[in-house]
Design an enzyme around this catalytic site. Structure first.
Site, PDB file in Angstrom:
ATOM      1  N   GLU A 187      -5.843   0.454   6.186  1.00  8.79           N
ATOM      2  CA  GLU A 187      -7.127  -0.200   6.408  1.00  8.79           C
ATOM      3  C   GLU A 187      -7.330  -0.549   7.876  1.00  8.79           C
ATOM      4  O   GLU A 187      -6.681  -1.457   8.396  1.00  8.79           O
ATOM      5  CB  GLU A 187      -7.257  -1.471   5.569  1.00  8.79           C
ATOM      6  CG  GLU A 187      -8.613  -2.122   5.746  1.00  8.79           C
ATOM      7  CD  GLU A 187      -8.823  -3.336   4.874  1.00  8.79           C
ATOM      8  OE1 GLU A 187      -9.980  -3.793   4.784  1.00  8.79           O
ATOM      9  OE2 GLU A 187      -7.852  -3.829   4.280  1.00  8.79           O
ATOM     10  N   GLU A 284     -14.684  -6.819  -1.652  1.00  7.20           N
ATOM     11  CA  GLU A 284     -13.868  -7.755  -0.872  1.00  7.20           C
ATOM     12  C   GLU A 284     -14.767  -8.611   0.024  1.00  7.20           C
ATOM     13  O   GLU A 284     -14.835  -8.438   1.238  1.00  7.20           O
ATOM     14  CB  GLU A 284     -12.815  -7.014  -0.037  1.00  7.20           C
ATOM     15  CG  GLU A 284     -11.737  -7.970   0.440  1.00  7.20           C
ATOM     16  CD  GLU A 284     -10.757  -7.332   1.403  1.00  7.20           C
ATOM     17  OE1 GLU A 284      -9.576  -7.682   1.332  1.00  7.20           O
ATOM     18  OE2 GLU A 284     -11.177  -6.519   2.239  1.00  7.20           O
TER      19      GLU A 284
END
Length: 308
Positions: A187, A284
């Site tokens: 990420e 998220e």
């Protein structure tokens, strides 16, 4: 809200409640929001805490509430730290309710000092040990993906040497994951919320995945982070498409649900769907409004953004 808050507080969605603008669909509150069980075009994955005002604090009740709203996936950054008995109970509930398990964080993230970039063998071995432990968690909760963040830059080392060190560590981790059919997703995180981290942009993640050259090393493309870091979202998704295995979302500014910021999520979701994406889109982010109204607003925002 940053990832450290998500991990340390088990993704407490209420942390940002009330701090961002009200979404375009936040006023459309009605009881018909619930128990629709209509299929979304994409598998959006809420997290614990996002619907606690309606479902209560119990993780099992929260999972059942998510399923009742038509969500077919779930992600939990803090899953690795939960008691084994709870992991097993959550896995059984997800299986029963046809919910896919999304990402959990696979290892200790070094936010302020270098680890994988440094080439330090002790830190590399620590990382690999935690990857092995995460294999067991993944098996227990039926997860396919786990999040990896290579950590902080080494300011005393040329970037190319750092990149080589990270690639070496990831290749060794891929050797651990491949026999189990598991994938670590790298990420990139934006410079504003996470200054000084090694991995920040999608082209950089793409280059590293190509160098590792393993089905067990792919990209987690967090649209919130990349809107801040590089923008040009759809062209960058297109350019790195063959290495993307997972998406996460949050609008900017505020890191709350779609429709609360500047990103045209309906167009982005439509594009991802048109590419045949059959993975998970992790939610998220926080809720822009507090309490039950905020939770309904999140559901309505995804209905509207998925309406294409």
């Amino acid at each position: 809200m940053n990832r450290r808050t998500f991990v340390k507080q088990n993704i407490a969605a209420s942390a940002l409640a009330g701090l961002a603008p009200v979404g375009a669909f936040a006023a459309n509150f009605n009881e018909n929001t619930f128990l629709n069980e209509d299929n979304f075009n994409l598998d959006y994955a809420p997290h614990l805490g996002m619907f606690r005002s309606h479902a209560g604090e119990d993780p099992i009740d929260q999972l059942n509430f998510m399923a009742d709203q038509g969500f077919k996936a779930f992600e939990d950054n803090g899953m690795k730290g939960r008691a084994v008995a709870l992991q097993e109970e959550m896995a059984a509930t997800m299986t029963k309710r046809n919910i896919r398990m999304g990402v959990f964080v696979a290892h200790t993230i070094y936010w302020t000092e270098p680890n994988l970039a440094s080439g330090n063998k002790d830190l590399q071995n620590e990382f690999l040990k935690e990857i092995r432990e995460s294999v067991e968690v993944a098996k227990r909760v039926n997860a396919k993906w786990m999040t990896v963040v290579p950590g902080y830059v080494d300011q005393r080392l040329n970037m190319q040497y750092q990149t080589a060190n990270v690639i070496e560590s990831l290749r060794r981790a891929a050797d651990i994951l491949e026999p189990h059919g598991l994938t670590m997703v790298l990420e990139p995180l934006n410079f504003r919320d996470h200054p000084g981290l090694f991995l920040s942009e999608s082209p950089q993640a793409y280059q590293i995945c190509k160098a590792v050259d393993s089905p067990s090393c792919k990209i987690l493309f967090d649209i919130y982070h990349q809107q801040i870091q590089e923008g040009n979202l759809i062209p960058n998704i297109e350019a790195s498409w063959d290495e993307i295995a997972y998406f996460q979302v949050g609008d900017n500014p505020g890191r709350n649900e779609p429709t609360t910021g500047e990103i045209n999520y309906k167009n982005v979701f439509k594009y991802i769907h048109s590419k045949g994406f059959d993975g998970i889109v992790g939610m998220e982010h926080g809720n822009s409004l507090q309490g039950k109204k905020g939770e309904i607003a999140v559901i309505e925002a995804y209905k509207q953004s998925d309406d294409f």
